[in-house]
Design a protein around this motif. Structure first.
Motif, mmCIF file in Angstrom:
data_model
loop_
_atom_site.group_PDB
_atom_site.id
_atom_site.type_symbol
_atom_site.label_atom_id
_atom_site.label_comp_id
_atom_site.label_asym_id
_atom_site.label_seq_id
_atom_site.Cartn_x
_atom_site.Cartn_y
_atom_site.Cartn_z
ATOM 1 N N MET A 1 7.633 -43.445 -43.707
ATOM 2 C CA MET A 1 6.030 -43.968 -42.894
ATOM 3 C C MET A 1 6.357 -44.979 -42.056
ATOM 4 N N ASP A 2 5.747 -44.764 -41.066
ATOM 5 C CA ASP A 2 5.315 -45.496 -39.900
ATOM 6 C C ASP A 2 4.845 -46.427 -40.370
ATOM 7 N N SER A 3 5.313 -47.921 -40.132
ATOM 8 C CA SER A 3 4.347 -48.598 -40.295
ATOM 9 C C SER A 3 3.460 -49.509 -39.105
ATOM 10 N N PRO A 4 3.016 -49.919 -39.184
ATOM 11 C CA PRO A 4 1.982 -50.405 -38.200
ATOM 12 C C PRO A 4 1.976 -51.561 -37.845
ATOM 13 N N PHE A 5 2.686 -52.067 -38.148
ATOM 14 C CA PHE A 5 3.195 -53.439 -37.168
ATOM 15 C C PHE A 5 4.180 -53.846 -36.224
ATOM 16 N N LYS A 6 4.445 -54.183 -35.393
ATOM 17 C CA LYS A 6 5.659 -54.387 -34.366
ATOM 18 C C LYS A 6 6.672 -54.598 -35.089
ATOM 19 N N ALA A 7 7.348 -54.904 -34.092
ATOM 20 C CA ALA A 7 9.160 -53.971 -35.303
ATOM 21 C C ALA A 7 9.510 -55.659 -34.661
ATOM 22 N N ASP A 8 9.067 -56.602 -33.872
ATOM 23 C CA ASP A 8 9.650 -57.827 -34.576
ATOM 24 C C ASP A 8 8.541 -58.947 -34.959
ATOM 25 N N ILE A 9 7.459 -58.366 -36.092
ATOM 26 C CA ILE A 9 6.703 -59.270 -35.492
ATOM 27 C C ILE A 9 7.340 -60.245 -37.064
ATOM 28 N N LEU A 10 8.499 -60.673 -37.139
ATOM 29 C CA LEU A 10 8.903 -61.577 -38.594
ATOM 30 C C LEU A 10 10.277 -62.164 -37.379
ATOM 31 N N LYS A 11 10.874 -61.918 -36.307
ATOM 32 C CA LYS A 11 11.855 -61.826 -35.787
ATOM 33 C C LYS A 11 12.142 -63.346 -35.565
ATOM 34 N N GLY A 12 13.405 -63.779 -36.388
ATOM 35 C CA GLY A 12 13.293 -65.214 -36.439
ATOM 36 C C GLY A 12 12.855 -65.906 -37.451
ATOM 37 N N LYS A 13 12.757 -65.106 -38.269
ATOM 38 C CA LYS A 13 12.210 -65.750 -39.731
ATOM 39 C C LYS A 13 13.488 -65.579 -40.732
ATOM 40 N N VAL A 14 13.246 -66.160 -42.037
ATOM 41 C CA VAL A 14 14.616 -66.225 -42.758
ATOM 42 C C VAL A 14 13.255 -66.021 -44.185
ATOM 43 N N ALA A 15 14.052 -64.803 -44.946
ATOM 44 C CA ALA A 15 13.241 -64.961 -46.342
ATOM 45 C C ALA A 15 13.978 -65.185 -47.541
ATOM 46 N N LEU A 16 14.099 -65.530 -48.576
ATOM 47 C CA LEU A 16 14.364 -65.638 -49.730
ATOM 48 C C LEU A 16 13.860 -64.970 -50.813
ATOM 49 N N LEU A 17 14.609 -63.786 -51.415
ATOM 50 C CA LEU A 17 13.119 -62.741 -52.023
ATOM 51 C C LEU A 17 14.337 -62.426 -53.769
ATOM 52 N N THR A 18 13.622 -63.724 -54.499
ATOM 53 C CA THR A 18 14.377 -63.201 -56.520
ATOM 54 C C THR A 18 13.334 -61.844 -56.323
ATOM 55 N N GLY A 19 13.734 -61.006 -57.086
ATOM 56 C CA GLY A 19 14.263 -59.801 -57.856
ATOM 57 C C GLY A 19 13.809 -58.966 -56.596
ATOM 58 N N GLY A 20 15.126 -59.246 -55.598
ATOM 59 C CA GLY A 20 14.790 -58.315 -54.579
ATOM 60 C C GLY A 20 16.234 -57.071 -54.324
ATOM 61 N N GLY A 21 16.857 -57.171 -55.400
ATOM 62 C CA GLY A 21 17.783 -56.869 -55.813
ATOM 63 C C GLY A 21 17.313 -54.680 -55.534
ATOM 64 N N SER A 22 15.975 -54.725 -56.500
ATOM 65 C CA SER A 22 15.859 -53.182 -56.988
ATOM 66 C C SER A 22 13.567 -53.404 -56.551
ATOM 67 N N GLY A 23 13.557 -52.372 -56.726
ATOM 68 C CA GLY A 23 11.691 -51.985 -57.029
ATOM 69 C C GLY A 23 11.011 -52.573 -55.459
ATOM 70 N N ILE A 24 9.941 -53.123 -56.205
ATOM 71 C CA ILE A 24 9.546 -53.436 -55.331
ATOM 72 C C ILE A 24 9.572 -54.460 -54.100
ATOM 73 N N GLY A 25 9.857 -55.576 -54.798
ATOM 74 C CA GLY A 25 11.477 -56.416 -54.121
ATOM 75 C C GLY A 25 12.139 -56.143 -53.771
ATOM 76 N N PHE A 26 12.882 -54.825 -53.114
ATOM 77 C CA PHE A 26 13.948 -54.862 -52.713
ATOM 78 C C PHE A 26 13.019 -54.033 -51.309
ATOM 79 N N GLU A 27 12.084 -53.139 -51.745
ATOM 80 C CA GLU A 27 11.734 -51.986 -50.832
ATOM 81 C C GLU A 27 10.264 -53.552 -49.688
ATOM 82 N N ILE A 28 10.164 -55.012 -50.214
ATOM 83 C CA ILE A 28 9.828 -55.732 -49.257
ATOM 84 C C ILE A 28 10.471 -56.111 -48.413
ATOM 85 N N ALA A 29 12.051 -56.961 -48.595
ATOM 86 C CA ALA A 29 12.805 -57.206 -48.136
ATOM 87 C C ALA A 29 13.527 -56.473 -46.988
ATOM 88 N N LYS A 30 13.845 -55.016 -47.681
ATOM 89 C CA LYS A 30 13.780 -53.824 -46.705
ATOM 90 C C LYS A 30 12.729 -53.717 -45.173
#
Length: 299
Positions: A1-30
């Motif tokens: 499914m295509d994203s409604p956001f610009k591809a670079d909307i988070l450009k330059g940002k660094v995100a740390l996610l706990t529980g990011g290896g699977s499920g909802i967390g991984f989808e957010i990370a991706k």
């Protein structure tokens, strides 16, 4: 499914996610990575982390994984420090680590209750506490002109009313919501950090549904209590996270965004829709015939 956001909307940002290896967390990370962010994920299982990082990197996303337990302050501190050392900054913290299982209140041991509280609630606060010095305006690696960072806490809707066999998670997520509100007040004022939450509904392609609504349970009436007549997808939660983590949500602070299709508002339909009008007429006619509050014996 295509994203409604610009591809670079988070450009330059660094995100740390706990529980990011699977499920909802991984989808957010991706999705964060697909929109320009560099990703660090924290989890307890090395194999899961390695697999997640490999997938992210195969998509061209800068990603790294750190083994750690959010219940342990030393692990939280080490992961935050390692993220900063690896990427040179930290802009977004997503607290997605959680524990859950079906259990009746009388069968839930105090230790089981405490375990979920420690992961969901204490773990959320611990990660926020350890990340503060990097997220705050004028913090390490963050110029005053950058503003403060972003915290997203993954919550639930279970505690908005009451939920069968979920007293442990309901209590934990109610506390997470309180953390979100209080930190948004204090850290929003003092450090220009926006703190928000997301409360997902049942997500068809996430592990939560398979654990809490397994096939063995008969849900023939499921459609009657689902306003949008469908489960959500992990993608829906990730898009909400992008909104809150980006400048699109720059004036949103201290709220927990419910992403559940309106399910938490619903109750089973006790009357067919086509019968409502007819029944209403009968009731209204009867109310006109019998004045409200007068005993029928005195009419």
């Amino acid at each position: 499914m295509d994203s409604p956001f610009k591809a670079d909307i988070l450009k330059g940002k660094v995100a740390l996610l706990t529980g990011g290896g699977s499920g909802i967390g991984f989808e957010i990370a991706k999705q964060f990575g697909n929109h320009g962010a560099s990703i660090a994920i924290m989890g307890r299982r090395q194999q899961v982390l390695d697999s997640a990082v490999s997938v992210l990197q195969s998509l061209g996303i800068q990603a790294v994984g750190f083994v750690g337990d959010v219940r342990k302050m030393d692990d939280a501190n080490r992961t935050v420090e390692s993220t900063f050392q690896h990427f040179g900054r930290l802009d977004i913290l997503v607290n997605g680590a959680a524990g859950n299982f079906l259990v009746s209140s009388e069968d839930l041991s105090p230790n089981g209750f405490k375990t979920v509280m420690d992961i969901d609630t204490v773990g959320t606060f611990t990660m926020c506490h350890e990340a503060l010095k990097y997220l705050k305006k004028d913090g390490l690696g963050k110029k005053s002109s950058d503003g403060g960072g972003i915290i997203l806490n993954i919550s639930a809707t279970l505690h908005y009313t009451a939920s069968w066999y979920q007293i442990h998670v309901s209590a934990a997520k109610a506390a997470v919501d309180a953390i979100t509100r209080n930190l948004s007040l204090e850290w929003g004022t003092d450090y220009d950090i926006r703190v928000n939450g997301i409360a997902p509904g049942p997500i068809a392609d996430a592990t939560g549904v398979s654990k809490l609504a397994p096939d063995e349970i008969d849900f023939q009436a499921r459609d009657l209590v689902m306003p949008l007549f469908k489960f959500g997808e992990k993608w829906d939660i990730a898009m909400a996270a992008i909104y809150l983590a980006s400048d699109a949500g720059k004036y949103v602070n201290g709220t927990t965004l419910v992403v559940d299709g309106g399910i938490w508002l619903s109750r089973p339909r006790y009357l067919p829709k086509d019968a409502v009008k007819q029944l209403s007429r009968v009731v209204e006619k009867r109310s006109r015939e019998v004045p409200t509050g007068l005993p029928t014996s005195k009419l």
